[in-house]
Every structure is written in structure tokens, then in C-alpha cells.
Scaffold this motif. Structure first.
Motif, mmCIF file in Angstrom:
data_model
loop_
_atom_site.group_PDB
_atom_site.id
_atom_site.type_symbol
_atom_site.label_atom_id
_atom_site.label_comp_id
_atom_site.label_asym_id
_atom_site.label_seq_id
_atom_site.Cartn_x
_atom_site.Cartn_y
_atom_site.Cartn_z
ATOM 1 N N LEU A 2 0.772 -1.213 0.126
ATOM 2 C CA LEU A 2 0.112 0.013 0.130
ATOM 3 C C LEU A 2 0.782 1.250 0.099
ATOM 4 O O LEU A 2 0.624 2.367 -0.660
ATOM 5 N N ARG A 3 2.157 1.309 0.859
ATOM 6 C CA ARG A 3 2.811 2.332 0.976
ATOM 7 C C ARG A 3 3.458 2.704 -0.430
ATOM 8 O O ARG A 3 3.582 3.890 -0.699
ATOM 9 N N GLU A 4 3.984 1.614 -1.158
ATOM 10 C CA GLU A 4 4.453 1.711 -2.340
ATOM 11 C C GLU A 4 3.525 2.361 -3.349
ATOM 12 O O GLU A 4 3.889 3.173 -4.330
ATOM 13 N N ALA A 5 2.201 1.614 -3.660
ATOM 14 C CA ALA A 5 1.216 1.982 -4.454
ATOM 15 C C ALA A 5 0.932 3.717 -4.189
ATOM 16 O O ALA A 5 0.485 4.252 -5.096
ATOM 17 N N LEU A 6 0.631 4.053 -3.007
ATOM 18 C CA LEU A 6 0.098 5.322 -2.715
ATOM 19 C C LEU A 6 1.573 6.263 -2.636
ATOM 20 O O LEU A 6 1.269 7.586 -2.426
ATOM 21 N N ASP A 7 2.621 5.712 -2.772
ATOM 22 C CA ASP A 7 4.018 6.598 -2.593
ATOM 23 C C ASP A 7 4.052 7.332 -1.339
ATOM 24 O O ASP A 7 4.121 8.635 -1.304
ATOM 25 N N LEU A 8 4.025 6.893 -0.281
ATOM 26 C CA LEU A 8 3.946 7.320 1.139
ATOM 27 C C LEU A 8 5.176 7.538 1.696
ATOM 28 O O LEU A 8 5.886 6.472 1.517
ATOM 29 N N LEU A 9 5.543 8.298 2.541
ATOM 30 C CA LEU A 9 6.787 8.603 3.105
ATOM 31 C C LEU A 9 6.706 7.437 4.294
ATOM 32 O O LEU A 9 5.463 7.111 4.711
ATOM 33 N N PRO A 10 7.596 6.756 4.786
ATOM 34 C CA PRO A 10 7.948 6.121 5.881
ATOM 35 C C PRO A 10 7.143 6.299 7.243
ATOM 36 O O PRO A 10 6.576 5.702 7.832
ATOM 37 N N GLU A 11 7.110 7.672 7.547
ATOM 38 C CA GLU A 11 6.559 8.161 8.565
ATOM 39 C C GLU A 11 5.153 8.484 8.503
ATOM 40 O O GLU A 11 4.534 8.678 9.452
ATOM 41 N N THR A 12 4.638 8.329 7.354
ATOM 42 C CA THR A 12 2.866 8.515 7.198
ATOM 43 C C THR A 12 2.240 7.580 7.871
ATOM 44 O O THR A 12 2.396 6.632 7.418
ATOM 45 N N PRO A 13 1.530 7.885 8.825
ATOM 46 C CA PRO A 13 0.668 6.862 9.372
ATOM 47 C C PRO A 13 -0.304 6.215 8.551
ATOM 48 O O PRO A 13 -0.859 7.031 7.680
ATOM 49 N N LEU A 14 -0.489 5.153 8.515
ATOM 50 C CA LEU A 14 -1.246 4.105 7.724
ATOM 51 C C LEU A 14 -2.109 3.217 8.631
ATOM 52 O O LEU A 14 -1.362 2.447 9.156
ATOM 53 N N VAL A 15 -3.401 3.221 8.596
ATOM 54 C CA VAL A 15 -4.196 2.459 9.237
ATOM 55 C C VAL A 15 -5.375 1.759 8.871
ATOM 56 O O VAL A 15 -5.664 2.505 7.572
ATOM 57 N N HIS A 16 -5.706 0.694 9.080
ATOM 58 C CA HIS A 16 -7.127 0.087 8.431
ATOM 59 C C HIS A 16 -8.134 0.313 9.449
ATOM 60 O O HIS A 16 -7.990 0.400 10.734
ATOM 61 N N ILE A 17 -9.346 0.722 8.810
ATOM 62 C CA ILE A 17 -10.426 1.245 9.386
ATOM 63 C C ILE A 17 -11.789 0.606 8.951
ATOM 64 O O ILE A 17 -11.533 0.013 7.649
ATOM 65 N N ASP A 18 -12.869 0.427 9.708
ATOM 66 C CA ASP A 18 -14.089 0.151 9.349
ATOM 67 C C ASP A 18 -14.953 1.544 9.560
ATOM 68 O O ASP A 18 -14.977 1.759 10.753
ATOM 69 N N ALA A 19 -15.188 2.226 8.639
ATOM 70 C CA ALA A 19 -15.612 3.772 8.864
ATOM 71 C C ALA A 19 -17.087 3.478 9.644
ATOM 72 O O ALA A 19 -17.382 4.347 10.081
ATOM 73 N N ARG A 20 -17.660 2.380 9.476
ATOM 74 C CA ARG A 20 -18.833 2.271 10.227
ATOM 75 C C ARG A 20 -18.626 2.204 12.032
ATOM 76 O O ARG A 20 -19.471 2.143 12.621
ATOM 77 N N SER A 21 -17.394 1.899 12.280
ATOM 78 C CA SER A 21 -17.134 1.420 13.730
ATOM 79 C C SER A 21 -16.528 2.757 14.191
ATOM 80 O O SER A 21 -15.720 3.448 13.965
ATOM 81 N N HIS A 22 -17.367 2.926 15.441
ATOM 82 C CA HIS A 22 -16.649 3.995 16.424
ATOM 83 C C HIS A 22 -15.185 4.061 16.796
ATOM 84 O O HIS A 22 -14.596 4.642 16.646
#
Length: 202
Positions: free
Chosen positions: A158-178
Motif C-alpha cells: 500500500l505504501r508503495e502504491a500510494l507513494d507514502l513516506l515511511p513516517e506517514t501513518p497508515l491504518v486500517h478502519i471500518d468507517a462504520r465502527s466508532h
């Protein structure tokens, strides 16, 4: 940073202990779950500016993979969440379509950072959104909204596909979940605080 419900009993007013208010933009391409996220975490009835998708959007808005989507945000979503006894977040969800991006110019003023919501089923739609962030010089975190039929990819991919810097936080969510949506916001707040501290030292 621990999340806690410190709002007033009826949910309308802030607790008297709150002395820090932070503004966050929730951004992302069309149909990724921004309105759902704001609604899932807001302790007040969220403000929504949704309009029904009509035939006029045919050929303008890409509804592929969004068979159940019948409405779209045309101005902004607004919600509020009290993170702890002293801190409250004001959330502004932005429209995803390019024709509404001019609204960002006003909404971004005073923001500490942006939470970028991404749907991996249509990951290419997020590239232009991320390009927009490069010119705004604000901290951002990426939240991968896991739809029931979306593939869960490795973080490195995902980081490679999105060209994110190593320090950029990346999390997985369920947007329906508080809970998971709140944790994503906490991740962004903590990251923005680290960036601010580094700038003070530099």
C-alpha cells in the motif's frame, strides 16, 4: 492518547474541562466512506449536506463498484468528538469530486491535519487527492476503509502504491465502527503533535 466520552450528558455541550479544540479535515475520493466515518464518531448529530445522485451525474461521477450509493456530499459533513477530558476534535468531511475541491480552500484554514480515507477497490481514485495534499504542507494520515468485498493488502504494498513516506501513518478502519475510526483520528492527532514539536526544535 486514550479516547473517552467526556461530553455533557445530553451530548450537545462540551464538558467544562475541555480547553483544547482541534480541527481536522476528512478527505478522500468519491464514495470512500467519509460521511460514514464522521457519522460513526460524532457525539452530536452530524451536519450533512448530501444530495440524491441523479441522472445529471451520469458520465461525471464514476459509480462503478458503488451500486448502493444513492447520495453524495456537496458541501461538507461536520461532526464533533471529545477525545479526553481536555481535548475535542471538530471534523469537517469534504466532497470527493474534483468539481467541489475549491471548497477545501476555506475548510483547510486552521486545520492541524487531514485524515485521508481510501477504498482499495478503487485505489487509483486516491492519487489525485494525495497530490492535492502535497501542496498544502499539512500533516496527514491514511485510513484504508475495509469494505466487505475489498482485499486486504500488505502495508508495504500500500505504501508503495500510494507513494507514502515511511513516517506517514497508515491504518486500517471500518468507517462504520466508532472505535476504529476514533483510533484513526487519534493516530493523526499524535502524528500532527510530533510534527509540530519537531518544527519547534528545528
Amino acid at each position: 492518547m486514550d479516547s473517552a466520552d467526556n461530553s455533557a450528558p445530553d451530548g450537545r455541550y462540551l464538558a467544562p474541562t475541555v480547553d483544547q479544540a482541534l480541527k481536522i479535515l476528512v478527505v478522500g475520493s468519491f464514495g470512500v466512506g467519509k460521511t460514514t466515518l464522521v457519522g460513526s464518531v460524532s457525539e452530536i448529530d452530524p451536519l450533512r449536506t448530501e444530495e440524491t445522485i441523479t441522472q445529471a451525474s451520469t458520465g461525471v461521477d464514476d459509480l462503478s463498484g458503488l451500486s448502493g450509493k444513492t447520495a453524495t456530499t456537496v458541501a461538507m459533513d461536520f461532526g464533533r468528538i471529545t477525545l479526553n477530558s481536555r481535548m475535542v476534535l471538530y471534523l469537517f468531511g469534504t466532497p470527493g469530486q474534483r468539481r467541489f475541491w475549491d471548497l477545501w480552500e476555506g475548510l483547510v484554514i486552521g486545520s492541524i491535519g487531514l485524515l485521508v480515507v481510501i477504498d482499495t477497490r478503487r485505489i487509483e481514485d486516491s492519487f489525485e487527492i494525495l497530490d492535492q495534499l502535497d501542496v498544502r504542507s499539512l500533516p496527514f494520515a491514511v485510513a484504508i476503509n475495509q469494505f466487505p468485498d475489498s482485499v486486504r493488502y500488505e502495508e508495504a504494498d500500500l505504501r508503495e502504491a500510494l507513494d507514502l513516506l515511511p513516517e506517514t501513518p497508515l491504518v486500517h478502519i471500518d468507517a462504520r465502527s466508532h472505535h476504529s475510526s476514533t483510533q484513526a483520528l487519534i493516530t493523526l492527532v499524535e502524528y500532527a503533535a510530533r510534527i509540530k514539536a519537531q518544527e519547534k526544535v528545528a
